[in-house]
Design an enzyme around this catalytic site. Structure first.
Site, PDB file in Angstrom:
ATOM      1  N   ALA A 164       0.856  -1.170  -0.009  1.00  0.00           N
ATOM      2  CA  ALA A 164       0.036  -0.010  -0.057  1.00  0.00           C
ATOM      3  C   ALA A 164       0.663   1.330   0.070  1.00  0.00           C
ATOM      4  O   ALA A 164       0.448   2.479   0.353  1.00  0.00           O
ATOM      5  CB  ALA A 164      -0.992  -0.059   1.374  1.00  0.00           C
ATOM      6  N   ASN A 202       2.484  -4.097   7.179  1.00  0.00           N
ATOM      7  CA  ASN A 202       3.144  -4.514   6.110  1.00  0.00           C
ATOM      8  C   ASN A 202       3.830  -3.495   5.351  1.00  0.00           C
ATOM      9  O   ASN A 202       4.892  -3.589   4.525  1.00  0.00           O
ATOM     10  CB  ASN A 202       2.199  -5.245   4.989  1.00  0.00           C
ATOM     11  CG  ASN A 202       1.843  -6.711   5.209  1.00  0.00           C
ATOM     12  OD1 ASN A 202       2.859  -7.426   5.747  1.00  0.00           O
ATOM     13  ND2 ASN A 202       0.719  -7.219   4.769  1.00  0.00           N
ATOM     14  N   HIS A 245      -0.675   6.967   4.666  1.00  0.00           N
ATOM     15  CA  HIS A 245       0.858   6.497   4.993  1.00  0.00           C
ATOM     16  C   HIS A 245       2.026   7.535   4.580  1.00  0.00           C
ATOM     17  O   HIS A 245       1.786   8.056   3.285  1.00  0.00           O
ATOM     18  CB  HIS A 245       1.204   5.170   3.886  1.00  0.00           C
ATOM     19  CG  HIS A 245       0.302   4.125   4.139  1.00  0.00           C
ATOM     20  ND1 HIS A 245       0.271   3.491   5.183  1.00  0.00           N
ATOM     21  CD2 HIS A 245      -0.816   3.557   3.155  1.00  0.00           C
ATOM     22  CE1 HIS A 245      -0.847   2.643   5.141  1.00  0.00           C
ATOM     23  NE2 HIS A 245      -1.442   2.628   4.033  1.00  0.00           N
TER      24      HIS A 245
END
Length: 258
Positions: free
Chosen positions: A114, A181, A211
């Site tokens: 992602a 992850n 993020h």
């Protein structure tokens, strides 16, 4: 290509549908033995039951599946593509996969998941990197079922933010196997699991998973941010994570790729 798939969750189903549109051959899907009867013409319950002539196995089933099946897949000589990067934070798992790949003459390919800007980190680590920090910010409900619940009441967090984790990428990936992850991807691309710093935040003011990477070194300094959307049929799965599997597949199959 003749492809095997591990998993039947949201990301696996996304990949499965995309393979149909690309005319790739899905030869088998590895599932729990109890589910084989649901589609016995396609489902298998063990790595040993996968066809011998697969070109690639794609793992979309999470950390536990990579730990359980990854070494056996690689030992059979199948290249493996996985989005479960966080599992590599465990040194024993990393060593097991590395040894199996060497013994089986296969390779483990890691999808970016992602996050983006990993190519920049990979280039920057050739020189001297001073620092790399990953900051993961999600709505309170996005942290349900994680250790964040031990730090704050996510149901009553309706304003402001709470930092519920600060530490290394290794600690984050091991404590938050369903959420970190991205931290693992940043670590693998840059300074490693122990030198990459992580902050995880429950933020009632946001509606997306955010993020952010901050890095500095000989190359200069950069900040990268992505506001990611979840998959429609699973709010815990990132749409970009599923897309990154197919992007990595493109890199493996095209004659010229970036």
């Amino acid at each position: 290509m003749k492809i095997g798939l591990i998993g039947v969750g949201a990301i696996a189903n996304y990949v499965r549908e995309a393979l149909k549109s690309r005319n790739e051959m899905l030869a088998a899907v590895l599932v729990r033995p109890s589910r084989v009867r649901e589609a016995p013409e396609l489902y298998v319950g063990a790595v040993a039951d996968l066809p011998d002539d697969l070109d690639l196995v794609i793992d979309c089933a999470g950390h536990a599946a990579l730990v359980e099946h990854g070494p056996a897949v690689l030992l059979r000589g199948f290249d493996l593509l996985s989005v479960s990067l966080g599992a590599l934070a465990d040194p024993d798992t990393y060593a097991s996969l590395e040894q199996a790949a060497a013994k089986g003459g296969a390779r483990l390919h890691l999808a970016s998941g992602a996050i983006g800007a990993l190519d920049c980190l990979q280039a920057a680590r050739v020189g001297q990197m001073e620092s790399v920090t990953y900051i993961g910010r999600k709505p309170p409900q996005g942290w349900k079922g994680s250790p964040a619940e031990d730090v704050t009441d996510l149901d009553t967090l309706v304003s402001g933010e709470v930092i519920h984790f600060e530490g290394s990428a290794r600690q984050a990936a091991l404590r938050y196997p369903k959420n970190a992850n991205v931290a693992a991807a940043v670590a693998l691309a840059g300074k490693g699991f122990d030198a990459t710093q992580v902050r995880l935040i429950a933020d009632a003011t946001v509606t997306e998973n955010i993020h952010q990477i901050e890095a500095s070194g000989d190359f200069g300094r950069f900040t990268f941010q992505i506001n990611g959307k979840a998959m429609p049929d699973n709010p815990r799965s990132s749409a970009l994570a599923a897309m990154s599997v197919l992007s990595k597949l493109d890199q493996l199959t095209r004659s010229i790729s970036l």
